[in-house]
Design a protein around this motif. Sequence first.
Motif, mmCIF file in Angstrom:
data_model
loop_
_atom_site.group_PDB
_atom_site.id
_atom_site.type_symbol
_atom_site.label_atom_id
_atom_site.label_comp_id
_atom_site.label_asym_id
_atom_site.label_seq_id
_atom_site.Cartn_x
_atom_site.Cartn_y
_atom_site.Cartn_z
ATOM 1 N N GLU A 176 53.492 52.471 56.451
ATOM 2 C CA GLU A 176 52.282 52.473 55.624
ATOM 3 C C GLU A 176 51.774 51.052 55.385
ATOM 4 O O GLU A 176 50.568 50.805 55.399
ATOM 5 N N LEU A 177 52.700 50.117 55.193
ATOM 6 C CA LEU A 177 52.298 48.732 54.993
ATOM 7 C C LEU A 177 51.650 48.163 56.250
ATOM 8 O O LEU A 177 50.684 47.406 56.179
ATOM 9 N N ALA A 178 52.189 48.529 57.407
ATOM 10 C CA ALA A 178 51.611 48.048 58.664
ATOM 11 C C ALA A 178 50.191 48.577 58.844
ATOM 12 O O ALA A 178 49.283 47.851 59.258
ATOM 13 N N GLN A 179 49.986 49.863 58.501
ATOM 14 C CA GLN A 179 48.652 50.456 58.606
ATOM 15 C C GLN A 179 47.685 49.774 57.635
ATOM 16 O O GLN A 179 46.560 49.424 58.001
ATOM 17 N N THR A 180 48.144 49.593 56.396
ATOM 18 C CA THR A 180 47.283 48.980 55.383
ATOM 19 C C THR A 180 46.974 47.533 55.732
ATOM 20 O O THR A 180 45.851 47.062 55.535
ATOM 21 N N ARG A 181 47.952 46.822 56.258
ATOM 22 C CA ARG A 181 47.746 45.421 56.622
ATOM 23 C C ARG A 181 46.632 45.296 57.668
ATOM 24 O O ARG A 181 45.797 44.394 57.596
ATOM 25 N N GLY A 182 46.605 46.243 58.618
ATOM 26 C CA GLY A 182 45.541 46.226 59.613
ATOM 27 C C GLY A 182 44.183 46.450 58.990
ATOM 28 O O GLY A 182 43.208 45.761 59.324
ATOM 29 N N LEU A 183 44.097 47.409 58.059
ATOM 30 C CA LEU A 183 42.823 47.680 57.398
ATOM 31 C C LEU A 183 42.400 46.508 56.516
ATOM 32 O O LEU A 183 41.207 46.200 56.423
ATOM 33 N N VAL A 184 43.373 45.844 55.887
ATOM 34 C CA VAL A 184 43.057 44.681 55.054
ATOM 35 C C VAL A 184 42.463 43.572 55.915
ATOM 36 O O VAL A 184 41.482 42.929 55.530
ATOM 37 N N TYR A 185 43.036 43.361 57.087
ATOM 38 C CA TYR A 185 42.478 42.369 58.001
ATOM 39 C C TYR A 185 41.021 42.701 58.322
ATOM 40 O O TYR A 185 40.146 41.833 58.301
ATOM 41 N N VAL A 186 40.762 43.966 58.641
ATOM 42 C CA VAL A 186 39.398 44.389 58.983
ATOM 43 C C VAL A 186 38.472 44.218 57.780
ATOM 44 O O VAL A 186 37.339 43.736 57.900
ATOM 45 N N MET A 187 38.947 44.612 56.588
ATOM 46 C CA MET A 187 38.151 44.499 55.365
ATOM 47 C C MET A 187 37.807 43.033 55.068
ATOM 48 O O MET A 187 36.663 42.701 54.738
ATOM 49 N N LEU A 188 38.805 42.166 55.191
ATOM 50 C CA LEU A 188 38.570 40.749 54.955
ATOM 51 C C LEU A 188 37.503 40.218 55.899
ATOM 52 O O LEU A 188 36.582 39.501 55.496
ATOM 53 N N PHE A 189 37.628 40.581 57.160
ATOM 54 C CA PHE A 189 36.689 40.092 58.165
ATOM 55 C C PHE A 189 35.283 40.629 57.921
ATOM 56 O O PHE A 189 34.297 39.883 57.960
#
Length: 414
Positions: A176-189
């Motif tokens: 779940e953390l790996a999935q969220t980390r990917g979305l956080v990267y996208v959100m930040l960008f």
Amino acid sequence: MNKFFIMVGHTFMNRVKTKSFLITTLVSLILITALSNIQTIIEAFSDGEEGDKIALISDNEEWASTLVDTIAVNDSLTLERVDQSLEKAKQAVKEGTYESVVKITTGENGLPEATYFAEQIASTENSEPIKQALQQIKVGIATEEAGVDQATLQQISSPVTFNTIALEESAKSEEELAQTRGLVYVMLFLLYMSVIMYGSMIATEVATEKSSRVMEILISSVSPVSQMFAKIIGIALVGILQFSLILLVGYLGIQQGGEGSIMEGFGLSDIQGSIIAFAILFFILGYMLYATLAATLGSLVSRLEDAQQMISPMVYLILAAFFISIFGLNAPDSTFITVTSYIPFFSPLIMFLRVGMLDIPVWEVILSVGVLVGSIALLAWFGARVYSGGVLLYGKSSSFKDIKKAMQLSKKEG
């Protein structure tokens, strides 16, 4: 209200028809498509191509055979043993017969040593696999001489078993953390790019209308406050259209790219709906906050060259939020990240990061959203006052002292 929607539509259509929008969107879609299928593209270009041929010179039959067998599993390299002098092998490299040549000799300690010859040594793509394979051979020889059997050597070399288990039942798992980390990267960008791109659009839109004296006509028919929010919403629709196309193409790329999709590696193929909902919420709130600030600052200038200078503080704010968020990806529970998640200009990124990475109490999210909404309302009220007077300011402007002048003009208009 009818005039308001007319201005929203006018702002939207003006931006959508521009060459910059069309080119930016097209380039973004091509880039997303390429990234989504990068592995497939690489394989398409490499189909039918043999790996780089490397000549091997060695007097030790056992070492040479072991090295050739080890490198054979690497599809990008072909190690070919040659029975010729080093000078002839070097000449073959210069003629293009071989990519490089490696010579293995026996060192003073009886262990293998190697020298690698190539036209250019800037890249280690070919030399590094050979170096690692030869290292394994060296370790095998040394351990055999020391009386260490292979089973013991494998136990020593194998990585230690290290499991991480959260004691809290509601804590997120590694997946779940790996999935969220990917979305956080996208959100930040996405939020960073939207503030840079669309905030600049809003500021320049106002400056363009003032420089062409269109503003004087608009003021007589529509209130400045309506103009400000019409531009914010109109350009927001431009952003929604652009990002919707990008996200759609990205989603299709994930579905079609499979293991070849770089986005698959970010863990974006299976994300909780609640995380997506929070991403949308904080994205909208973050855009409204920065867009209102951009419209306020843009109203103070009447020349395009002054617009970028005036909105530079806004750019610094989003840059600070971006870098703090990158730090927070590795330490989401630190005190610094917790405190900054309640600062309005930082919270769209940092509070979303905490929501995604941690299991935080609901009241913290509500408090952060409440502070953010209150800040947007306060900035909108203040921005509307400044905008009302700012659109009447003409001439060169690069000082925030003009805010006071704009407020005074707003009172007179009121």
